[in-house]
Design an enzyme around this catalytic site. Sequence first.
Site, short mmCIF file in Angstrom:
data_model
loop_
_atom_site.label_atom_id
_atom_site.label_comp_id
_atom_site.label_asym_id
_atom_site.label_seq_id
_atom_site.Cartn_x
_atom_site.Cartn_y
_atom_site.Cartn_z
N CYS A 386 30.17 -23.98 12.31
CA CYS A 386 30.10 -22.41 11.63
C CYS A 386 29.72 -21.55 12.83
O CYS A 386 30.47 -21.45 13.80
CB CYS A 386 29.16 -22.06 10.45
SG CYS A 386 29.89 -20.89 9.51
N HIS A 512 30.87 -26.23 6.70
CA HIS A 512 29.31 -26.86 6.81
C HIS A 512 29.50 -28.09 6.36
O HIS A 512 29.46 -28.71 5.04
CB HIS A 512 28.27 -26.09 5.89
CG HIS A 512 28.24 -24.58 6.59
ND1 HIS A 512 26.93 -24.54 7.58
CD2 HIS A 512 28.66 -23.55 6.58
CE1 HIS A 512 27.03 -23.42 7.83
NE2 HIS A 512 27.71 -22.60 7.20
N GLU A 514 27.51 -30.78 6.84
CA GLU A 514 26.23 -31.41 6.48
C GLU A 514 26.12 -31.23 4.73
O GLU A 514 25.31 -31.94 4.29
CB GLU A 514 25.32 -30.47 7.02
CG GLU A 514 24.92 -29.07 6.56
CD GLU A 514 25.69 -27.94 7.22
OE1 GLU A 514 26.74 -28.43 7.92
OE2 GLU A 514 25.37 -26.88 7.41
N1 GLN Z 1 27.66 -15.36 11.00
C1 GLN Z 1 28.72 -16.14 11.07
C2 GLN Z 1 29.74 -15.67 10.15
O1 GLN Z 1 29.55 -15.00 9.29
C3 GLN Z 1 28.53 -17.61 10.99
C4 GLN Z 1 27.91 -18.09 9.54
C5 GLN Z 1 27.37 -19.27 9.46
O2 GLN Z 1 27.11 -20.04 10.36
N2 GLN Z 1 27.00 -19.98 8.31
O3 GLN Z 1 30.88 -15.98 10.19
#
Ligand code: GLN
Length: 550
Positions: A386, A512, A514
């Site tokens: 992310c 994600h 994970e």
């Molecule tokens: N802050 C970034 C976004 O909102 C990444 C979010 C994250 O890593 N979950 O896109």
Amino acid sequence: MSPTEPDQTRYIFVTGGVVSSLGKGIAAASLGVLLKERGLRVTLQKLDPYINVDPGTLSPLQHGEVFVTEDGAETDLDLGHYERFIDANLSQDNNTTTGRIYRTVIDAERHGDYLGRTVQVIPHITDEIKRSVSVLGTGHDIVISEVGGTVGDIESLPFLEGIRQFRQEVGSRALHVHLTLVPYISAAGELKTKPTQHSVRELMQTGIQPAVLICRTEHPLDEDIKAKIAGFTNVDPAGVIEARDVETIYEVPLEFRRQRLDDFVLSRFGMTAPAPDLTAWKHIVERIKAPSRGAVRIAVVGKYTELVDAYKSVEQALIHGGIEHDVEVAIDWIASEELETGLDPGFLSEYHGLLVPGGFGDRGIEGMVTAIRWARENGLPFLGICLGLQCAVIEFARNVVGLKGAHSFEFDQASPHPVICLMDEQRNVITKGGTMRLGSYVAKLGADSRAAKVYGSSEITERHRHRYEVNNDYRSRLGEKGLAFSATSLDSKLVEMIELPGHPWFVGSQFHPELKSRPTRAHPLFASFIEAGAIRAQVADTPRAAALGA
Ligand code: GLN
């Protein structure tokens, strides 16, 4: 309670006392494992006493990671344990909070559902609490509901009253489990039962009689102590369970089975079921405790590294990768800010893999970019999740494509090259809670990509939690210089994964992974990342390592 509550479902309520952080979630999940492995349909639920509607707006440093379910609910990290232990996908129904309960009741009041009546904690809030438990009855033989916080907290009182009434209404189809601490006082050389006695007394004052006491302890509880605790608390001695500190959380189900906790619970419910098959769990524990292929050292460079709970699922998914490849995974958590204040990225040469996890806000971003650059230039396996993907794109844009000042719109709204930008549907969103791109989405994988090879598939579904995206205006410029967009949304509009074809292992995901990893089934990306680390570490060769092209 819902009039449609199934009349065969059994309910287990788990409360905690004495102090917090005793591992109630793991205890609840471990009991869930035993009952599931006996062939019962089990689900788990967390009832959180705080007033936030969900933990989505809470800092991970306060409350640990926000676990996202398939249906896009932002939930407590205990749901991650539940999913990993009982190997099931949970949903919004599996986590509720005081805030959500009140919101439902207040919405109903505004709608006019209670016309003429005074809306009160009892019965309206407690009814809604009971309803939120009983909805899970459908399709399940056992519902395990864990109440957050500790007995005696003002906030948890409505939940305790709700679960007391629940047991009153369904009788022997419900039972209460209470988790306590039996501390060892070294000066006296003794285990002390007094805190447990007090905690159970406090619970009984709310009208709840526990059937099971799970006693956290550093030393074995001998039969005398168990009998003493049982005597003071009206609990059957067979229901007093020792929960000693163990090397890995995945050992807890085995410990509970050794003490026949599942037999005791089933007998209380008047149920019979075949003995559980815990072969898979024994295998997991053996691999974690005594891996045969040596250690893979992973550096996690992120912003919430003071609290490992903030990256609970990342930590567990790395461990799962280790289980799969029979290696120890040694994780070091490094604050990315340190790379902004003098730490030379060369320290990464001691590691076999770099992972940059998710996050929000600009603190530590430059440190992540520096670490990623080192991994890219030095062939160190890299997994960016992310925010980690976003930082990898920023790094590549700046240092390979030469786009000076390239940044994410989240951190620099005046950047000449916003390579990470706001999604169209997010431009006019003002409310923060529950408004990100959340939950499961389908992605298609590029035919010759590492991603497709790793997944062994051309289409995947993965869970998301982000507001920003790779800016499509820069895709061709990044692509020309060698950054591959190995997965996109089905309509190709959103970048889901990146990779560097010439690099030993350099992968980023906008989602994600994970969150979907299980101890019995490591997530393919984590398994492959750990294998790449094992190759770098030159731990004993395996056919798989050879196949990956060491
Ligand atoms: N802050 C970034 C976004 O909102 C990444 C979010 C994250 O890593 N979950 O896109």
